[in-house]
Design an enzyme around this catalytic site. Sequence first.
Site, short mmCIF file in Angstrom:
data_model
loop_
_atom_site.label_atom_id
_atom_site.label_comp_id
_atom_site.label_asym_id
_atom_site.label_seq_id
_atom_site.Cartn_x
_atom_site.Cartn_y
_atom_site.Cartn_z
N ARG A 187 0.83 -1.22 0.00
CA ARG A 187 0.00 0.00 0.00
C ARG A 187 0.86 1.27 0.00
O ARG A 187 0.46 2.27 -0.59
CB ARG A 187 -0.93 -0.01 1.21
CG ARG A 187 -2.08 -0.96 0.98
CD ARG A 187 -3.07 -0.92 2.09
NE ARG A 187 -4.31 -1.55 1.69
CZ ARG A 187 -5.21 -2.03 2.54
NH1 ARG A 187 -5.02 -1.94 3.83
NH2 ARG A 187 -6.32 -2.57 2.08
N LYS B 173 -20.34 -13.85 4.44
CA LYS B 173 -21.67 -13.30 4.71
C LYS B 173 -22.50 -12.98 3.49
O LYS B 173 -22.13 -12.17 2.66
CB LYS B 173 -21.51 -12.03 5.54
CG LYS B 173 -20.94 -12.31 6.91
CD LYS B 173 -21.00 -11.05 7.77
CE LYS B 173 -19.86 -11.03 8.75
NZ LYS B 173 -18.80 -10.09 8.42
N GLY C 141 -8.83 -7.42 -0.39
CA GLY C 141 -9.15 -8.30 0.73
C GLY C 141 -8.62 -9.70 0.56
O GLY C 141 -7.53 -9.92 0.03
N GLY D 51 -13.52 -3.22 0.21
CA GLY D 51 -14.85 -2.58 0.28
C GLY D 51 -15.11 -1.67 -0.89
O GLY D 51 -16.20 -1.67 -1.47
P1 AMP Z 1 -15.93 -12.04 3.63
O1 AMP Z 1 -15.29 -11.02 4.54
O2 AMP Z 1 -17.40 -12.10 3.72
O3 AMP Z 1 -15.38 -11.95 2.22
O4 AMP Z 1 -15.45 -13.45 4.20
C1 AMP Z 1 -14.12 -13.89 4.20
C2 AMP Z 1 -14.06 -15.08 5.12
O5 AMP Z 1 -14.96 -16.06 4.68
C3 AMP Z 1 -12.72 -15.75 5.20
O6 AMP Z 1 -12.15 -15.52 6.46
C4 AMP Z 1 -13.03 -17.24 5.02
O7 AMP Z 1 -12.40 -18.08 5.96
C5 AMP Z 1 -14.53 -17.26 5.23
N1 AMP Z 1 -15.17 -18.42 4.59
C6 AMP Z 1 -15.11 -18.80 3.31
N2 AMP Z 1 -15.78 -19.94 3.11
C7 AMP Z 1 -16.29 -20.30 4.31
C8 AMP Z 1 -17.09 -21.39 4.76
N3 AMP Z 1 -17.49 -22.35 3.92
N4 AMP Z 1 -17.42 -21.44 6.07
C9 AMP Z 1 -17.02 -20.48 6.91
N5 AMP Z 1 -16.29 -19.43 6.55
C10 AMP Z 1 -15.91 -19.33 5.26
#
Ligand code: AMP
Length: 395
Positions: free
Chosen positions: A36, A198, A351, A374
């Site tokens: 960065r 999520k 990310g 984001g």
């Molecule tokens: P996000 O911030 O929503 O992009 O989520 C990223 C996170 O999703 C990472 O830390 C992953 O470990 C988690 N992740 C991806 N697949 C799964 C899964 N099947 N179950 C639980 N966590 C997950």
Amino acid sequence: MNKRTVKDIDVYDKKVLVRVDFNVPIVDGKITDDNRIVEAMQTINYLLEKGASVILMSHLGRPEGKPDPKYSLKLVSERLQELLPNNKVIMATDVTGKDAKAKAKDLKMGEVLLLENLRFDAREEENDKDFCKELADLAEVYVNDAFGTAHRKHASTYGVAKLLPNAIGFLIEKELNIICGAIENPKRPFVGILGGAKVADKIGIIDSLLNTVDTLIIGGGMAYTFMYALGYKVGKSLLDQENVETAKQLINKANEKGVNFLLPVDYVVTPSIDDTTNYKNTKDQNVDDDYMGVDIGKKSIKLFAKAIKKAHTVIWNGPLGVFEKKEFAVGTYAIAKQLTKVKGTTIIGGGDSASAVINMGLANKMTHISTGGGASLKLFEGKVLPGVDVIDNLA
Ligand code: AMP
């Protein structure tokens, strides 16, 4: 793009206040990834070459509105000095206090002043009027080059821009040109890949991508809410009960729009997220009661890879499994690898997916890896970034 950029403003003998994103990872007193800082150098070097004195400001971590030595930018100022061997880099011990004011006042042409962490002052995230004024009083021109925070309406990314002649820097310009260019005018087939934990965070982007993509691939933890909506068993996998109806609506929308909506056809499952021994590949799209889905399975990798192979534009945000554990990172890595074979544009939102690609050493095989998770998601969604919107258009 018709926003004013650093090239359109006169900065000679002026003090230029630049919002950068120096929110770098620091482990045991060491910066573990300076990307960065490096990404901000083009704008900083340009301003110095054009005879400006440069006042840099950034946040680092979440110090929650008060000074905390753990989140000081001191280490960043040292790295900056190494990157600018011919320019003096000065560090202020506060953000807009006595020290910053005095050092900004004395700053000479070709010198660089780095303010202390913006989030040491709670007024930063509140976009407080007085704080904006205090920041603006330090300089004569404002430049925003912090793509990673351009989706935030904070004092340093938004409010202060209204008080000074303003422009965007080279990094924001590059991010906008590449991401918006690809999304507004994609070479088809256009494939979107979304993963992560999520569903709630990604509903907006799924909804808007369904208007533009030819194929939408869903993996990661959020896939299970869709699978549940379709009537499959998800066991102990992540499930967002509140958004099951929304998931059904999105599947319907995909059908109506003729979008190839690809969900996993098998998974890697394990009794608990920390159990990296007793995992297995499922036979079908159901997860047994005592198991949770932690990665896409072998058949899913093949299915997704086939769609990616045909693509001419791919955008990707979010890991397809719990990629932090190598046993559950297979799907994410296989998809990253597949992206390197695309004969067209590949854009990785910031990310986790960006870290995965960088860790695999595949960064230089992608068209673009965004510096903002984001912010790139907002652009994928077709939204305007406040930190860009506030900058004047070219006359
Ligand atoms: P996000 O911030 O929503 O992009 O989520 C990223 C996170 O999703 C990472 O830390 C992953 O470990 C988690 N992740 C991806 N697949 C799964 C899964 N099947 N179950 C639980 N966590 C997950």
